[in-house]
Scaffold this motif. Structure first.
Motif, PDB file in Angstrom:
ATOM      1  N   VAL A 249       0.900  -1.153   0.068  1.00 16.13           N
ATOM      2  CA  VAL A 249      -0.086  -0.012  -0.019  1.00 16.13           C
ATOM      3  C   VAL A 249       0.940   1.274  -0.089  1.00 16.13           C
ATOM      4  O   VAL A 249       1.896   1.387   0.769  1.00 16.13           O
ATOM      5  N   THR A 250       0.705   2.114  -1.153  1.00 14.16           N
ATOM      6  CA  THR A 250       1.454   3.209  -1.079  1.00 14.16           C
ATOM      7  C   THR A 250       0.620   4.577  -0.872  1.00 14.16           C
ATOM      8  O   THR A 250      -0.500   4.491  -1.098  1.00 14.16           O
ATOM      9  N   ASP A 251       1.477   5.475  -0.487  1.00 15.35           N
ATOM     10  CA  ASP A 251       0.659   7.107  -0.457  1.00 15.35           C
ATOM     11  C   ASP A 251       0.729   7.555  -1.927  1.00 15.35           C
ATOM     12  O   ASP A 251       0.926   7.017  -2.672  1.00 15.35           O
ATOM     13  N   ALA A 252       0.112   8.764  -1.804  1.00 11.81           N
ATOM     14  CA  ALA A 252      -0.038   9.518  -3.001  1.00 11.81           C
ATOM     15  C   ALA A 252       1.126   9.901  -3.952  1.00 11.81           C
ATOM     16  O   ALA A 252       1.197   9.905  -5.110  1.00 11.81           O
ATOM     17  N   ASP A 253       2.322   9.974  -3.235  1.00 17.12           N
ATOM     18  CA  ASP A 253       3.453  10.068  -3.636  1.00 17.12           C
ATOM     19  C   ASP A 253       4.307   8.699  -4.231  1.00 17.12           C
ATOM     20  O   ASP A 253       5.332   8.918  -4.650  1.00 17.12           O
ATOM     21  N   GLY A 254       3.472   7.652  -3.853  1.00 15.89           N
ATOM     22  CA  GLY A 254       4.306   6.370  -4.240  1.00 15.89           C
ATOM     23  C   GLY A 254       5.251   5.794  -3.112  1.00 15.89           C
ATOM     24  O   GLY A 254       5.681   4.636  -3.316  1.00 15.89           O
ATOM     25  N   ASN A 255       5.082   6.378  -2.095  1.00 12.53           N
ATOM     26  CA  ASN A 255       5.817   5.819  -0.769  1.00 12.53           C
ATOM     27  C   ASN A 255       5.083   4.727  -0.159  1.00 12.53           C
ATOM     28  O   ASN A 255       3.978   4.840  -0.089  1.00 12.53           O
ATOM     29  N   VAL A 256       5.947   3.541  -0.215  1.00  8.38           N
ATOM     30  CA  VAL A 256       5.397   2.252   0.548  1.00  8.38           C
ATOM     31  C   VAL A 256       4.958   2.651   2.066  1.00  8.38           C
ATOM     32  O   VAL A 256       5.876   3.225   2.851  1.00  8.38           O
TER      33      VAL A 256
END
Length: 573
Positions: free
Chosen positions: A393-400
């Motif tokens: 699951v990642t945030d809006a910036d692609g960070n896991v």
């Protein structure tokens, strides 16, 4: 002196002495009536500011970018849409335009209102309408910024770019346009009337850029009030637009003030510091009902509160676990305790007021022992405390944020604000957590952050657990409920907890194109049954939202959809 005159004076003096004497003692002459100095009459002071108290601040004042009612409560005063909703109804009526369909309703010819100007003095015309719709639709538009999310356009018009049902907004001349659609759309006019498709000044958007809609950028429309200022977390100030094309506002100033605590907000109303509020705790509602200085109006229950699953949790992909949750919750008790007489238990996502509500659905029973049995069948005889992340699951910036296989606590996220569809959200969450714990779930009640953070987590699919939320109808059409949430079924939908149901999506995509209401209703009833059978969500309640106002407030009409129209509000003397 003439003798006759002298004699008459003598007689008068003699008679006067007789009348004024008593036993030889002169009596006081009667006093001349006092002459009061003339005091100018001051005109009675007319209250010229309407103050609305609310529990949370607006997220943004560019309505195309947000989904929260507290943003629309403000923008609905400042911006006009092409259509509006008739006072107190879900009936769309012309506002900035009047539109007529062709034979199959695939093209709508719209005549724009003449002589209308935006608050910045620029003209409202065909170019302004086209600028707004193209900005929303096209992902490469210079003012469709990558940092911004135009969620409502995507959901209500089928998607962006070539996926959009609106294939073209064509300029005929300065006051005439045509909407060309890829297929007929039953709620076309109702969609045009929605707050999030209100028309902003292109010049204001171009000047402010990404800051448009923020406290620094404000918002600029053609509405009855103008934006003045926004002190974040405190209040937004509006002033009447003296050049408004419609009926002028009765009250000069509007202040929309944030008072987060429910009880403090009600006390502010009792003290006269605010003039109105929406939703209160049950105890304060009872007090208000007995207070002759207050009045209670109700908004029709065109809303649904619910408990959602995040389907990136492995255990929630098992329908037995979802059924166990459904049977664990005492919805009757929660509604009675926290909604009071204004609420009712929900069995559908669609409220009973809407076309397609399925009254034949057999509701979930409150049965904690059945929940424990279902959990045991699913492989959790000792209950469920930890859950497993099914995939990254990642945030809006692609960070896991969470990795596949990771074990995390079973969380129940509660809303940080009171909403018209959800009073006392934390207290409801506490009651729900107690229900779940008694049925074999060991849940952790969790606060994600403030309201924008919570909505961002919902939008990005990062509320990793069970989460509370709700929905209020924007246009009186079932597509605004079921279609908005579930008509994109080609892949899991992040904003809906990664739920996916392609068969459901196909039904909803068909339903929105049908011209006959009963044909549409049949498909929506089928969709409701599918959601129930899949235990996609747990519907909690519908709320006849109470609005409490000073008894002096006049002209306030609760709107079933959209923002209330504050320009009609006035005060009795």
């Amino acid at each position: 002196m003439n003798r006759k005159i002298f004699y008459r004076l003598f007689v008068l003096l003699l008679l006067s002495g007789m009348l004024l004497s008593a036993c030889g003692t002169p009596a006081e002459a009667p006093a001349e009536p006092a002459v009061e100095p003339e005091v100018p009459v001051e005109p009675e002071e007319v209250k010229d500011t309407f103050i609305f108290g609310r529990g949370a601040d607006s997220v943004q004042l560019d309505p195309s970018l947000v989904t929260d009612g507290e943003s629309f409560r403000v923008t609905g005063q400042v911006l006009d849409s092409l259509y509006a909703f008739e006072q107190g109804t879900t009936n769309p009526v012309p506002s900035l335009a009047e539109c007529t369909p062709n034979e199959d309703a695939s093209v709508w010819a719209c005549k724009l209102r003449e002589g209308v100007k935006f608050h910045d003095g620029t003209d409202f015309n065909a170019d302004a309408v086209i600028f707004n719709f193209e900005r929303w639709r096209f992902t490469d538009h210079p003012f469709h910024f990558p940092s911004q999310v135009f969620e409502y356009y995507e959901a209500m018009w089928g998607g962006f770019d070539d996926a959009s049902i609106i294939t073209e907004v064509k300029k005929i001349d300065d006051l005439n346009i045509e909407f060309v659609l890829s297929s007929p759309m039953a709620p076309f006019l109702a969609n045009l009337a929605m707050d999030m498709f209100a028309i902003s000044s292109p010049a204001a958007i171009q000047a402010a850029g990404e800051a448009y809609g923020t406290p620094n950028g404000g918002c600029v429309g053609t509405g009855p009030y103008k934006f003045v200022s926004w002190q974040e977390g405190t209040e937004i100030v509006l002033v009447a637009n003296e050049e408004y094309w419609g009926e002028p506002a009765k009250v000069k100033n509007v202040i929309i003030r944030v008072i987060p605590d429910d009880s403090a907000r009600f006390l502010a109303l009792q003290a006269g510091d605010i003039d109105a509020l929406e939703q209160a705790v049950v105890e304060d509602l009872i007090t208000a009902e007995a207070d002759t200085n207050l009045q209670i109006l109700t908004r029709p229950a065109l809303n649904t509160s619910y408990l959602a699953f995040n389907f990136k949790i492995l255990e929630f992909q098992d329908i037995r676990v979802r059924e166990a949750v459904a049977h664990a919750i005492d919805r009757e008790g929660l509604i009675s305790n926290f909604f009071g007489k204004y609420g009712s238990v929900a069995t559908n996502f669609l409220p009973p007021l809407l076309l397609g509500h399925n009254a034949d659905i057999k509701d979930w029973t409150f049965d904690p022992e059945l929940s424990k049995s279902l959990l045991a069948d699913a492989g959790f005889p000792d209950g469920l405390k930890e859950v497993t992340v099914a995939e990254d699951v990642t945030d809006a910036d692609g960070n896991v944020l969470y990795t596949a296989g990771e074990k995390i606590p079973l969380r129940l996220y509660y809303m940080p604000v009171t909403r018209f569809y959800f009073p006392a959200a934390k207290e409801v969450g506490e009651g729900m957590a107690a229900n779940l714990n008694a049925a074999g779930f060991n849940v952790e009640l969790y606060l994600e952050g403030d309201w924008p953070t919570y909505l961002g987590g919902r939008r990005n699919g990062t509320l990793m657990g069970l989460y509370l939320l709700g929905w209020g109808g924007d246009n009186g059409d079932p597509d605004n409920f079921l279609g908005y949430f579930y008509s994109s079924g080609a892949e899991p939908i992040a904003r809906e907890g990664w739920y996916q149901n392609a068969d459901l999506a196909a039904i909803l995509q068909e339903a929105v194109t049908l011209p006959v209401p009963e044909d549409r209703a049949a498909l929506y009833r089928q969709a409701e049954q599918m959601l129930h059978d899949d235990v996609a969500r747990i519907w909690l309640g519908h709320n006849n939202t109470p609005l409490i106002l000073s008894a002096a407030v006049q002209g306030y009409v609760p709107q079933p959809v959209g923002a209330e129209n504050f320009e009609y509000v006035s005060f009795s003397n």
